[in-house]
Scaffold this motif. Structure first.
Motif, PDB file in Angstrom:
ATOM      1  N   SER A 135     -40.249-114.598 -43.546  1.00 58.12           N
ATOM      2  CA  SER A 135     -41.174-113.714 -42.835  1.00 58.12           C
ATOM      3  C   SER A 135     -40.515-112.389 -42.459  1.00 58.12           C
ATOM      4  CB  SER A 135     -41.713-114.404 -41.580  1.00 58.12           C
ATOM      5  OG  SER A 135     -40.680-114.606 -40.625  1.00 58.12           O
ATOM      6  N   TRP A 136     -39.180-112.347 -42.455  1.00 60.12           N
ATOM      7  CA  TRP A 136     -38.462-111.107 -42.150  1.00 60.12           C
ATOM      8  C   TRP A 136     -38.450-110.150 -43.336  1.00 60.12           C
ATOM      9  CZ3 TRP A 136     -35.674-109.950 -37.529  1.00 60.12           C
ATOM     10  CH2 TRP A 136     -35.727-110.958 -36.569  1.00 60.12           C
ATOM     11  N   LEU A 137     -38.705-110.662 -44.508  1.00 57.89           N
ATOM     12  CA  LEU A 137     -38.668-109.819 -45.705  1.00 57.89           C
ATOM     13  C   LEU A 137     -39.721-108.709 -45.595  1.00 57.89           C
ATOM     14  CD1 LEU A 137     -37.074-109.888 -48.398  1.00 57.89           C
ATOM     15  CD2 LEU A 137     -39.045-111.055 -49.406  1.00 57.89           C
ATOM     16  N   GLY A 138     -39.313-107.485 -45.867  1.00 62.10           N
ATOM     17  CA  GLY A 138     -40.223-106.354 -45.790  1.00 62.10           C
ATOM     18  C   GLY A 138     -40.324-105.721 -44.422  1.00 62.10           C
ATOM     19  N   ARG A 139     -39.623-106.284 -43.417  1.00 56.07           N
ATOM     20  CA  ARG A 139     -39.664-105.680 -42.086  1.00 56.07           C
ATOM     21  C   ARG A 139     -38.859-104.382 -42.053  1.00 56.07           C
ATOM     22  NH1 ARG A 139     -39.236-109.178 -36.701  1.00 56.07           N
ATOM     23  NH2 ARG A 139     -39.192-107.002 -36.013  1.00 56.07           N
ATOM     24  N   VAL A 140     -39.344-103.440 -41.290  1.00 55.12           N
ATOM     25  CA  VAL A 140     -38.643-102.166 -41.124  1.00 55.12           C
ATOM     26  C   VAL A 140     -37.632-102.301 -39.987  1.00 55.12           C
ATOM     27  CG1 VAL A 140     -38.900 -99.752 -40.414  1.00 55.12           C
ATOM     28  CG2 VAL A 140     -40.506-100.766 -42.042  1.00 55.12           C
ATOM     29  N   ILE A 141     -36.440-101.792 -40.222  1.00 56.52           N
ATOM     30  CA  ILE A 141     -35.415-101.768 -39.177  1.00 56.52           C
ATOM     31  C   ILE A 141     -35.725-100.615 -38.240  1.00 56.52           C
ATOM     32  CG2 ILE A 141     -32.953-101.444 -38.719  1.00 56.52           C
ATOM     33  CD1 ILE A 141     -32.374-102.843 -41.362  1.00 56.52           C
ATOM     34  N   ASP A 142     -36.194-100.965 -37.050  1.00 56.13           N
ATOM     35  CA  ASP A 142     -36.561-100.007 -36.019  1.00 56.13           C
ATOM     36  C   ASP A 142     -36.209-100.609 -34.662  1.00 56.13           C
ATOM     37  OD1 ASP A 142     -38.475-101.973 -35.719  1.00 56.13           O
ATOM     38  OD2 ASP A 142     -40.159-100.727 -36.368  1.00 56.13           O
ATOM     39  N   GLU A 143     -36.698-100.025 -33.594  1.00 55.13           N
ATOM     40  CA  GLU A 143     -36.355-100.523 -32.261  1.00 55.13           C
ATOM     41  C   GLU A 143     -36.773-101.982 -32.060  1.00 55.13           C
ATOM     42  OE1 GLU A 143     -37.921 -97.695 -32.855  1.00 55.13           O
ATOM     43  OE2 GLU A 143     -36.818 -96.049 -31.868  1.00 55.13           O
ATOM     44  N   ARG A 144     -37.953-102.334 -32.555  1.00 55.14           N
ATOM     45  CA  ARG A 144     -38.416-103.710 -32.408  1.00 55.14           C
ATOM     46  C   ARG A 144     -37.522-104.671 -33.188  1.00 55.14           C
ATOM     47  NH1 ARG A 144     -44.366-106.147 -34.166  1.00 55.14           N
ATOM     48  NH2 ARG A 144     -43.923-108.304 -33.545  1.00 55.14           N
ATOM     49  N   PHE A 145     -37.112-104.261 -34.370  1.00 59.07           N
ATOM     50  CA  PHE A 145     -36.218-105.100 -35.167  1.00 59.07           C
ATOM     51  C   PHE A 145     -34.909-105.343 -34.416  1.00 59.07           C
ATOM     52  CE2 PHE A 145     -32.769-105.786 -38.145  1.00 59.07           C
ATOM     53  CZ  PHE A 145     -33.300-106.696 -39.045  1.00 59.07           C
ATOM     54  N   VAL A 146     -34.367-104.301 -33.805  1.00 56.91           N
ATOM     55  CA  VAL A 146     -33.113-104.437 -33.056  1.00 56.91           C
ATOM     56  C   VAL A 146     -33.258-105.496 -31.968  1.00 56.91           C
ATOM     57  CG1 VAL A 146     -31.510-103.255 -31.502  1.00 56.91           C
ATOM     58  CG2 VAL A 146     -32.356-102.071 -33.540  1.00 56.91           C
ATOM     59  N   ARG A 147     -34.379-105.481 -31.266  1.00 57.51           N
ATOM     60  CA  ARG A 147     -34.612-106.473 -30.212  1.00 57.51           C
ATOM     61  C   ARG A 147     -34.770-107.880 -30.797  1.00 57.51           C
ATOM     62  NH1 ARG A 147     -38.238-102.437 -28.446  1.00 57.51           N
ATOM     63  NH2 ARG A 147     -39.990-103.690 -29.197  1.00 57.51           N
ATOM     64  N   ASP A 148     -35.548-107.987 -31.876  1.00 58.57           N
ATOM     65  CA  ASP A 148     -35.853-109.302 -32.432  1.00 58.57           C
ATOM     66  C   ASP A 148     -34.636-109.958 -33.076  1.00 58.57           C
ATOM     67  OD1 ASP A 148     -38.412-108.943 -31.570  1.00 58.57           O
ATOM     68  OD2 ASP A 148     -39.271-108.566 -33.560  1.00 58.57           O
ATOM     69  N   VAL A 149     -33.820-109.165 -33.784  1.00 60.01           N
ATOM     70  CA  VAL A 149     -32.666-109.760 -34.453  1.00 60.01           C
ATOM     71  C   VAL A 149     -31.619-110.187 -33.432  1.00 60.01           C
ATOM     72  CG1 VAL A 149     -31.182-107.731 -34.878  1.00 60.01           C
ATOM     73  CG2 VAL A 149     -31.323-109.558 -36.594  1.00 60.01           C
ATOM     74  N   ALA A 150     -31.602-109.537 -32.272  1.00 55.82           N
ATOM     75  CA  ALA A 150     -30.662-109.915 -31.214  1.00 55.82           C
ATOM     76  C   ALA A 150     -30.971-111.304 -30.670  1.00 55.82           C
ATOM     77  CB  ALA A 150     -30.695-108.890 -30.088  1.00 55.82           C
ATOM     78  N   ALA A 151     -32.205-111.757 -30.842  1.00 54.18           N
ATOM     79  CA  ALA A 151     -32.610-113.071 -30.340  1.00 54.18           C
ATOM     80  C   ALA A 151     -32.313-114.200 -31.337  1.00 54.18           C
ATOM     81  CB  ALA A 151     -34.101-113.059 -30.000  1.00 54.18           C
ATOM     82  N   THR A 152     -31.790-113.860 -32.507  1.00 53.20           N
ATOM     83  CA  THR A 152     -31.425-114.860 -33.508  1.00 53.20           C
ATOM     84  C   THR A 152     -29.933-115.176 -33.383  1.00 53.20           C
ATOM     85  OG1 THR A 152     -30.758-113.327 -35.268  1.00 53.20           O
ATOM     86  CG2 THR A 152     -33.133-113.792 -35.036  1.00 53.20           C
ATOM     87  N   ASN A 153     -29.466-116.090 -34.232  1.00 56.39           N
ATOM     88  CA  ASN A 153     -28.039-116.446 -34.234  1.00 56.39           C
ATOM     89  C   ASN A 153     -27.257-115.762 -35.350  1.00 56.39           C
ATOM     90  OD1 ASN A 153     -28.216-118.275 -32.027  1.00 56.39           O
ATOM     91  ND2 ASN A 153     -29.105-119.826 -33.398  1.00 56.39           N
TER      92      ASN A 153
END
Length: 221
Positions: free
Chosen positions: A153-171
């Motif tokens: 589901s991450w495929l095609g996501r744009v790296i932006d402010e929201r991405f920075v927040r969301d990826v920080a919540a992963t391992n």
């Protein structure tokens, strides 16, 4: 001023390395991109060489395209370095962050060619580098994910402010430095103008999910 080349995967880290190199006052005269000869794509990133050429055009830097196979990778890279030396290149800039084995492999070959090895991102916190990329106006899209580490589901996501927040919540490593994801930079201060792209066909081999990313040639400003 001495001329440098930059190893260009097309992703956010190489784009940030180009930005950092220019801030240091380095003149980057070549972008060196290694692609898979059979597919015409950057290995793992899945980016077509045509899209890499569009990035180089937007960056205003000539592209040195190095098509290889696994068996010829080392020899092809050494040949490319030798050609750069003949053209007056002083060193090569990389976007490595913390993978010492990867850095060591390239550094050995770079120095063997008589070139300076430059690592403007090395040793810095991946989360901070990702945040910096976005803060300076950099934007990239995910073109490949390793599905055991980051679902498709991450495929095609744009790296932006929201991405920075969301990826920080992963391992995972925030920059995907361990291969969790790869990206294609399409906008930022390292380009004279943004690239136009669209999401194309998706592929999934059971380990990696990849996205085709057709791009258009940059429109002159």
């Amino acid at each position: 001023m001495s001329a440098y080349a930059l190893m260009w995967s097309g992703g956010k880290d190489s784009a940030l390395a180009l930005w950092r190199a220019r801030l240091r006052g380095l003149r980057v005269d070549w972008l060196v991109n290694v692609s898979d000869r059979a597919t015409g794509r950057v290995r793992f990133h899945a980016t077509p060489v045509e899209s890499i050429a569009h990035q180089a055009e937007a960056a205003g830097v000539p592209l040195v395209s190095v098509p290889t196979d696994w068996e010829t990778f080392d020899a092809s890279l050494r040949e490319a370095y030798a050609a750069l030396v003949e053209q007056g290149c002083r060193g090569v800039v990389f976007g490595d962050i913390h993978l010492a084995d990867v850095r060591g492999w390239y550094e050995e070959r770079t120095r063997a060619a008589g070139l300076e090895h430059v690592e403007p991102l090395w040793g810095e916190a991946p989360a901070a580098l990702l945040a910096e990329f976005v803060a300076i106006g950099g934007r990239a899209v995910l073109t490949c994910v390793e599905t055991e580490k980051l679902d498709a589901s991450w495929l095609g996501r744009v790296i932006d402010e929201r991405f920075v927040r969301d990826v920080a919540a992963t391992n995972i490593d925030p920059c995907g430095e361990n291969g969790e994801y790869h990206s294609f930079a399409f906008a930022g201060p390292f380009f004279t103008r943004p690239l136009v792209w669209r999401a194309g066909e998706r592929r999934d081999d059971g380990r990696f999910a990849q996205l085709d990313l057709p791009t258009s040639a940059p429109v002159p400003a």
